[in-house]
Design an enzyme around this catalytic site. Structure first.
Site, mmCIF file in Angstrom:
data_model
loop_
_atom_site.group_PDB
_atom_site.id
_atom_site.type_symbol
_atom_site.label_atom_id
_atom_site.label_comp_id
_atom_site.label_asym_id
_atom_site.label_seq_id
_atom_site.Cartn_x
_atom_site.Cartn_y
_atom_site.Cartn_z
ATOM 1 N N HIS A 118 0.895 -1.465 -0.299
ATOM 2 C CA HIS A 118 -0.291 0.102 0.068
ATOM 3 C C HIS A 118 1.472 0.915 0.169
ATOM 4 C CE1 HIS A 118 -3.865 1.874 2.051
ATOM 5 N NE2 HIS A 118 -3.716 2.618 0.932
ATOM 6 N N HIS B 147 1.007 5.475 -2.329
ATOM 7 C CA HIS B 147 0.840 5.824 -3.537
ATOM 8 C C HIS B 147 1.310 7.238 -3.538
ATOM 9 C CE1 HIS B 147 -3.225 3.973 -2.578
ATOM 10 N NE2 HIS B 147 -3.521 4.885 -0.800
ATOM 11 N N ALA C 71 -4.335 8.179 -3.814
ATOM 12 C CA ALA C 71 -6.043 7.625 -3.608
ATOM 13 C C ALA C 71 -6.551 9.148 -3.635
ATOM 14 C CB ALA C 71 -6.157 7.272 -2.243
ATOM 15 N N HIS D 198 -9.991 1.002 -1.856
ATOM 16 C CA HIS D 198 -10.269 2.027 -1.694
ATOM 17 C C HIS D 198 -10.579 3.678 -2.046
ATOM 18 C CE1 HIS D 198 -7.829 5.380 -0.345
ATOM 19 N NE2 HIS D 198 -6.622 4.403 0.198
ATOM 20 N N TYR E 233 -11.912 6.753 4.585
ATOM 21 C CA TYR E 233 -11.215 5.635 4.193
ATOM 22 C C TYR E 233 -12.039 4.415 5.555
ATOM 23 C CZ TYR E 233 -7.893 8.610 2.014
ATOM 24 O OH TYR E 233 -7.125 8.609 0.857
ATOM 25 N N HIS F 280 -6.059 -0.042 5.212
ATOM 26 C CA HIS F 280 -5.790 0.188 6.997
ATOM 27 C C HIS F 280 -6.752 -0.239 7.811
ATOM 28 C CE1 HIS F 280 -7.476 3.414 3.804
ATOM 29 N NE2 HIS F 280 -6.513 4.033 3.006
ATOM 30 N N GLU G 149 1.146 2.350 3.906
ATOM 31 C CA GLU G 149 0.430 3.544 3.107
ATOM 32 C C GLU G 149 1.271 4.639 3.087
ATOM 33 O OE1 GLU G 149 -3.475 4.483 4.984
ATOM 34 O OE2 GLU G 149 -4.106 5.984 3.509
ATOM 35 N N ARG H 291 2.126 11.645 9.013
ATOM 36 C CA ARG H 291 3.780 12.071 8.263
ATOM 37 C C ARG H 291 4.750 11.563 9.503
ATOM 38 N NH1 ARG H 291 2.907 14.351 2.592
ATOM 39 N NH2 ARG H 291 1.791 13.034 2.382
#
Lengths: 341, 341
Positions: free
Chosen positions: A6, A8, A72, A178, A194, A223, A284, A290
């Site tokens: 996962h 992106h 996403a 997703h 999500y 998730h 992710e 982050r």
């Protein structure tokens, strides 16, 4: 080998976003020409966008290969129409292909589909086929709510989706369920929409016979499966009350959860209740969260650390979670990267 | 003493359902008279509806007092208009009052509000006041999505809801955030819509300054907080990234989770990550899941058993969860039932 199922492209060069902004601006003028156009991004710009982010974090965290797809939240299927969605999806997917070509050891592609509210997903078959057969992609992201938070499409178990599923089965590729960004002010994207979509999709699968019609169809619910593992008892009980198959039987060959759960107690729960065969390592990264957790001094989304800390599952199960299951769920991955031992 | 903060009158006598069915039938004919009418239910019928269900289970499970409200799925605010919703809510609340009058040691009331899609919640103030000041109720259930799965109302943090919150503060009553049935085929009520609403409400609270405007406003988020405790790290990280208050500070005086989580690993997670001060014992009995777990031989929703099995929190914390917190969050409860030691 550690496969992160996962990731992106959340750090894509600005020219991609600029193209999308111009497209959205043009949509306000219905008489404007509808050209796909082109986006100029150099290889160096792509390298720069990844070297300090995903590649740096792969090295630091000791993960090897990321199953990589367009951002996403950027899919935003609710904006514009099916043609706009197709042009945007093709650009996004082409850029993922360039990433995978530049860094074949680090990334393998999963595509965005050109979904659009009210448009049957038959329109996605061509782009899925192009991405898999021409670009070497191994799966797709499927948005159960192209309306962006108003949930106007039929459930994922409805025959509405069957033509797309037939193509997925033919190509032997799975879909990660997703959603994208939310245009409904009730739903924060990464904090509610999500997770709600993950929970919703699971219950749709539980209450229908989709997998009788598609015995090899496979979905990844990201998730950590939304609310599902935390409410495992509720789902076991609902399945029993509704006279549906047991939850472990439902998921066995069809439903897989990633490990995008950003604290140790959550990962412990996931690994305690869900069979190891149905869990795929994912982070992710770089994504929803982050920052660094002040309680641990480590990144919230460095999910490998949590899994490594769990003592109650075997090394063999961890190997499945880190690599083996991804190869089983995304069989085309092994055309790209050989199995290591 | 053990207070169960989450019980609905899911076993109400048939005459209540018959009245509602007649009301819905009449709504199909807009020219029909709109009378509230009356419902004939004897005290014996009420006793009969409870003796073999909630009262029997209270005795068997050793719980004492249930905070009792009309059936959540029955609220169905999406059916009809505000007048229909008011008549229906008044009948439901009056019946809860009769239950509490017949069994003052076993039940204390929480009311259904006469919400209706597109109607500002100011229309609920009168019924809330009636239930609290005349019927002795101690709180209300607040539906964040009166549309039944299309999420067309503003977020709970919007000023749209403020007049109702002002009355809640004045009366010193909390609200349980609880949606009703879903008319959106995407959402199974108890398997998706309920949990999604819990998750959604939490993220709304996290991203706004509602509690600056209402320093003593309190919400119970049921079903163990939806997906929230499982994703505690995600929420801690999102709060940090968004430069919002820390999650523990957000919830301290304002947000409380019940224990309607139907397996031991889920309850362990809840008790591990959420401060004991913010957890209220609840079972949702007789509710969403009615069967016996073949793995334990006990009812899925006998949540007391899970809590009793947890060794890592103190008896003092368990006492808070079983009684003390409910008295703090629903202060009017102590006018009805004295504190035991």
């Amino acid at each position: 080998m550690i496969i992160d199922c996962h990731g992106h492209y959340t750090t894509a060069p600005k020219a991609l976003i600029a193209w999308r902004e111009a497209q959205i601006a043009a949509l306000a003028n219905p008489s404007a020409a509808r050209e796909k156009g082109s986006i100029r991004i150099s290889d160096d710009e792509i390298r720069e966008s990844l070297e300090g982010a995903q590649l740096k974090l792969q090295r630091e965290r000791g993960t090897d290969l990321t199953i990589f797809s367009p951002r996403a939240a950027g899919m935003a299927h609710h904006i514009g129409d099916a043609i706009a969605s197709l042009h945007w999806s093709q650009h996004c997917n082409d850029l993922i292909h360039r990433v995978c070509t530049l860094y074949p050891d680090n990334f393998v592609g999963v595509c965005q589909l050109p979904q659009s509210p009210g448009v049957a997903p038959d329109n996605c078959i061509g782009e899925l086929e192009r991405c898999v057969t021409e670009l070497g992609f191994i799966g797709c992201n499927l948005n159960p709510d192209p309306s962006g938070g108003y949930w106007t499409a039929p459930p994922l178990t409805d025959r509405y989706w069957y033509p797309l599923y037939e193509k997925m089965v033919e190509l032997d590729v799975p879909a990660m369920v997703h959603v994208s960004s939310s245009c409904n002010p009730n739903f924060h994207a990464t904090g509610a929409h999500y997770l709600n979509a993950d929970t919703t999709a699971f219950m749709q699968f539980l209450t229908a016979d989709l997998f009788k019609d598609f015995p090899i169809l496979r979905f990844i619910i990201p998730h950590g499966g939304g609310a599902v593992p935390y409410h495992w008892g509720r789902y076991r009980g609902l399945a029993q009350d509704l006279k549906r198959p047991a939850v472990v039987d439902l998921i066995r060959d069809h439903i897989f959860f990633d490990t995008c759960v950003y604290h140790l107690p959550g990962i412990e729960l996931l690994l305690k209740v869900v069979p190891a065969d149905n869990i795929l390592f994912g982070s992710e990264m770089v994504g929803a969260v982050r920052g660094i957790d002040p309680e641990t001094g480590q990144y919230f989304d460095d999910t490998r650390r949590y899994i490594e800390q769990v003592r109650f599952i075997s090394d063999a199960d961890k190997q499945k979670i880190f690599e083996g299951n991804a190869r089983r769920v995304y069989p085309r991955i092994s055309r790209v990267r050989a199995v290591t031992t």
